[in-house]
Design a protein around this motif. Structure first.
Motif, PDB file in Angstrom:
ATOM      1  N   LEU A 133       6.638  11.949   3.110  1.00 36.76           N
ATOM      2  CA  LEU A 133       5.667  11.676   2.050  1.00 36.76           C
ATOM      3  C   LEU A 133       5.434  12.902   1.177  1.00 36.76           C
ATOM      4  O   LEU A 133       4.889  12.791   0.080  1.00 36.76           O
ATOM      5  N   VAL A 134       5.838  14.077   1.679  1.00 32.44           N
ATOM      6  CA  VAL A 134       5.642  15.326   0.959  1.00 32.44           C
ATOM      7  C   VAL A 134       6.994  15.976   0.717  1.00 32.44           C
ATOM      8  O   VAL A 134       7.829  16.031   1.620  1.00 32.44           O
ATOM      9  N   ASP A 135       7.218  16.457  -0.496  1.00 25.96           N
ATOM     10  CA  ASP A 135       8.441  17.178  -0.818  1.00 25.96           C
ATOM     11  C   ASP A 135       8.320  18.575  -0.220  1.00 25.96           C
ATOM     12  O   ASP A 135       7.560  19.404  -0.711  1.00 25.96           O
ATOM     13  N   GLU A 163       0.807  -1.220   0.000  1.00 22.72           N
ATOM     14  CA  GLU A 163       0.000   0.000   0.000  1.00 22.72           C
ATOM     15  C   GLU A 163       0.843   1.275   0.000  1.00 22.72           C
ATOM     16  O   GLU A 163       0.297   2.372   0.101  1.00 22.72           O
ATOM     17  N   LEU A 164       2.163   1.131  -0.096  1.00 25.41           N
ATOM     18  CA  LEU A 164       3.011   2.330  -0.098  1.00 25.41           C
ATOM     19  C   LEU A 164       2.660   3.221  -1.289  1.00 25.41           C
ATOM     20  O   LEU A 164       2.577   2.744  -2.428  1.00 25.41           O
ATOM     21  N   PRO A 165       2.503   4.522  -1.064  1.00 25.81           N
ATOM     22  CA  PRO A 165       2.275   5.432  -2.192  1.00 25.81           C
ATOM     23  C   PRO A 165       3.584   5.722  -2.910  1.00 25.81           C
ATOM     24  O   PRO A 165       4.660   5.318  -2.459  1.00 25.81           O
ATOM     25  N   LEU A 166       3.484   6.400  -4.028  1.00 26.48           N
ATOM     26  CA  LEU A 166       4.694   6.867  -4.704  1.00 26.48           C
ATOM     27  C   LEU A 166       5.314   7.970  -3.852  1.00 26.48           C
ATOM     28  O   LEU A 166       4.618   8.842  -3.336  1.00 26.48           O
ATOM     29  N   ILE A 167       6.631   7.928  -3.694  1.00 28.76           N
ATOM     30  CA  ILE A 167       7.332   8.859  -2.813  1.00 28.76           C
ATOM     31  C   ILE A 167       8.183   9.815  -3.649  1.00 28.76           C
ATOM     32  O   ILE A 167       8.913   9.365  -4.541  1.00 28.76           O
ATOM     33  N   PRO A 168       8.130  11.132  -3.370  1.00 32.98           N
ATOM     34  CA  PRO A 168       8.945  12.077  -4.148  1.00 32.98           C
ATOM     35  C   PRO A 168      10.422  11.982  -3.761  1.00 32.98           C
ATOM     36  O   PRO A 168      10.800  12.348  -2.649  1.00 32.98           O
ATOM     37  N   ILE A 214      19.963 -10.619   4.129  1.00 33.63           N
ATOM     38  CA  ILE A 214      19.737  -9.175   4.036  1.00 33.63           C
ATOM     39  C   ILE A 214      18.237  -8.974   3.848  1.00 33.63           C
ATOM     40  O   ILE A 214      17.659  -9.520   2.909  1.00 33.63           O
ATOM     41  N   THR A 215      17.637  -8.227   4.738  1.00 34.24           N
ATOM     42  CA  THR A 215      16.198  -7.984   4.669  1.00 34.24           C
ATOM     43  C   THR A 215      15.945  -6.500   4.448  1.00 34.24           C
ATOM     44  O   THR A 215      16.426  -5.664   5.222  1.00 34.24           O
ATOM     45  N   ILE A 216      15.215  -6.190   3.387  1.00 28.50           N
ATOM     46  CA  ILE A 216      14.867  -4.797   3.080  1.00 28.50           C
ATOM     47  C   ILE A 216      13.354  -4.671   3.188  1.00 28.50           C
ATOM     48  O   ILE A 216      12.616  -5.376   2.488  1.00 28.50           O
ATOM     49  N   SER A 217      12.905  -3.804   4.065  1.00 31.84           N
ATOM     50  CA  SER A 217      11.470  -3.651   4.278  1.00 31.84           C
ATOM     51  C   SER A 217      11.073  -2.182   4.192  1.00 31.84           C
ATOM     52  O   SER A 217      11.899  -1.287   4.375  1.00 31.84           O
ATOM     53  N   GLY A 218       9.804  -1.949   3.904  1.00 34.44           N
ATOM     54  CA  GLY A 218       9.287  -0.588   3.814  1.00 34.44           C
ATOM     55  C   GLY A 218       7.894  -0.511   4.403  1.00 34.44           C
ATOM     56  O   GLY A 218       7.030  -1.324   4.061  1.00 34.44           O
ATOM     57  N   ARG A 219       7.688   0.463   5.300  1.00 34.23           N
ATOM     58  CA  ARG A 219       6.393   0.627   5.943  1.00 34.23           C
ATOM     59  C   ARG A 219       6.069   2.123   6.076  1.00 34.23           C
ATOM     60  O   ARG A 219       6.966   2.961   6.152  1.00 34.23           O
ATOM     61  N   LEU A 220       4.780   2.423   6.137  1.00 33.65           N
ATOM     62  CA  LEU A 220       4.325   3.788   6.384  1.00 33.65           C
ATOM     63  C   LEU A 220       4.335   4.069   7.880  1.00 33.65           C
ATOM     64  O   LEU A 220       3.908   3.239   8.680  1.00 33.65           O
ATOM     65  N   HIS A 221       4.834   5.246   8.262  1.00 34.00           N
ATOM     66  CA  HIS A 221       4.809   5.696   9.646  1.00 34.00           C
ATOM     67  C   HIS A 221       4.370   7.161   9.662  1.00 34.00           C
ATOM     68  O   HIS A 221       5.173   8.064   9.441  1.00 34.00           O
ATOM     69  N   GLU A 222       3.091   7.384   9.881  1.00 34.81           N
ATOM     70  CA  GLU A 222       2.510   8.725   9.938  1.00 34.81           C
ATOM     71  C   GLU A 222       2.834   9.509   8.663  1.00 34.81           C
ATOM     72  O   GLU A 222       2.327   9.198   7.597  1.00 34.81           O
ATOM     73  N   ASP A 223       3.711  10.517   8.764  1.00 33.33           N
ATOM     74  CA  ASP A 223       3.962  11.387   7.615  1.00 33.33           C
ATOM     75  C   ASP A 223       5.209  10.997   6.840  1.00 33.33           C
ATOM     76  O   ASP A 223       5.728  11.787   6.054  1.00 33.33           O
ATOM     77  N   ARG A 224       5.685   9.758   7.025  1.00 34.78           N
ATOM     78  CA  ARG A 224       6.884   9.338   6.290  1.00 34.78           C
ATOM     79  C   ARG A 224       6.863   7.842   6.035  1.00 34.78           C
ATOM     80  O   ARG A 224       6.081   7.104   6.641  1.00 34.78           O
TER      81      ARG A 224
END
Length: 374
Positions: A362-364, A241-246, A281-291
């Motif tokens: 999440l915002v530039d 569910e990660l959005p596109l990140i600038p 090697i584990t690479i993970s990505g999660r949403l945390h509030e505004d980042r």
């Protein structure tokens, strides 16, 4: 003092040291002015004559004017040095990217050569198979043609049977599809590597663009495959569910590459290059509030306590001479913190491994643009 004509000749390390020296001088002179002002103020309350106080004020004004002129000149030099430093850092990031590609070139060539070899072998097999099947098919067609004209002779049937047996038709019908499937898989692997190299090396421009971080990380994993495949398995666990990140895609890829290579080296040091088993090697990505938080974890030996405070310093490395430049993590810090207004830190435990944690907004903040939904 830094001479303007010499700025262009300074290395990044020299510029960094010069900038630090200038900043220390400015702080010292500003402190001197504050002390002088304080002394005059104290003197004016200690019963000195008005004439004496006036003299002190005039002397102070001259001192302040002189110090101010010196401070302004040094601020101008500092501004030039900082500008030069930023330009040098940008060039260094691009140079390190090209250097990384150069260092990975042998591994990438090997990655391309392996599927190329079995595509070549399977193609040669398919060519021989087609030749044999062609001979058997001609013999079978001769039987069919004879059957149309009348009884088929025993000699013709024997010739057809011999051609089919010699061509190993049953074997070829079973193995030929497998060979073609393997060839298709190999060509797909080559295409993936080439595409990954193309995306990794293509300039991302000076402006941030919404990026699918999973795709960017997959590209970097493919480029670095020969660095980690002998010592570790890589597990990519990104929130779907990660959005596109600038981000600046090219420089973000460089950060991930540096962390993957560092992780592979750390694991390799603890497993004798993989001869004592593979790490992870584990690479993970999660949403945390505004980042979004990207974690790159390894099962290496961890970072020694004596080195932890210096990890992100330019030119600091714990690797053997010729294996590390001390720029990878310094560049990662500059890219994440300075260029993306994010954060980078690490968690480490001796004998257990290290996890680098990257936080990206999440915002530039420079443009105020929101991320796009993927």
């Amino acid at each position: 003092m830094i001479q303007e004509t010499a700025l262009g000749e300074l290395s990044l390390q020299e510029l960094t040291l010069k900038v630090g020296a200038l900043e220390r001088k400015l702080r010292a002179k500003e402190k001197t002015i504050r002390v002088l002002i304080q002394r005059v103020e104290e003197s004016s309350t200690e019963g000195h004559s008005a004439f004496w106080v006036l003299e002190q004020n005039i002397a102070l004004e001259k001192m302040v004017a002189k110090r101010t002129a010196e401070i302004n000149a040094q601020k101008e030099q500092l501004s030039q040095a900082l500008s030069q430093l930023r330009g040098t850092q940008a060039k260094l990031i691009q140079a390190q990217k090209l250097e990384a590609i150069g260092q990975l070139a042998a591994g990438i060539a090997h990655e391309v050569n392996t599927p190329t070899q079995y595509v070549s072998d399977n193609t040669a097999f398919a060519l021989r198979a087609v030749t044999g099947l062609g001979t058997a098919l001609q013999a079978a067609l001769a039987v069919v043609q004879a059957a149309k004209e009348g009884p088929v002779s025993a000699e013709l049937l024997q010739a057809a049977d011999a051609a089919v047996a010699k061509a190993k038709v049953a074997y070829l019908l079973k193995q030929l599809p497998r060979a073609l499937e393997q060839s298709q898989e190999g060509l797909g692997r080559i295409a993936t590597i080439v595409q990954a190299m193309k995306e990794f090396s293509h300039p991302s421009g000076a402006e941030k663009r919404p990026v699918n971080l999973r795709e960017a990380i997959e590209t970097t994993i493919a480029v670095a495959r020969n660095e980690w495949k002998y010592v570790a398995d890589v597990d990519l666990d990104m929130d779907p569910e990660l959005p596109l990140i600038p981000v600046l895609r090219n420089e973000f890829n460089q950060v991930i590459l540096n962390l993957i290579v560092n992780a592979a080296h750390a694991i390799g040091d603890t497993t004798a290059g993989g001869s004592e088993g593979k790490g992870k090697i584990t690479i993970s990505g999660r949403l945390h509030e505004d980042r979004v938080e990207i974690r790159v974890a390894d099962t290496g030996g961890g970072i020694p306590e004596s080195a932890r405070a210096k990890v992100f310093e330019p030119f600091f490395t714990t690797k053997a001479v010729g294996k590390g430049t001390g720029q990878g993590l310094a560049i990662a810090y500059s890219v994440v913190v300075d260029k993306h207004q994010g954060s980078i830190a690490f968690e480490t435990e001796l004998g257990r491994g290290t996890t680098f944690v990257i936080g990206l907004p999440l915002v530039d903040s420079a443009s105020g643009s929101q991320t796009e939904e993927s």
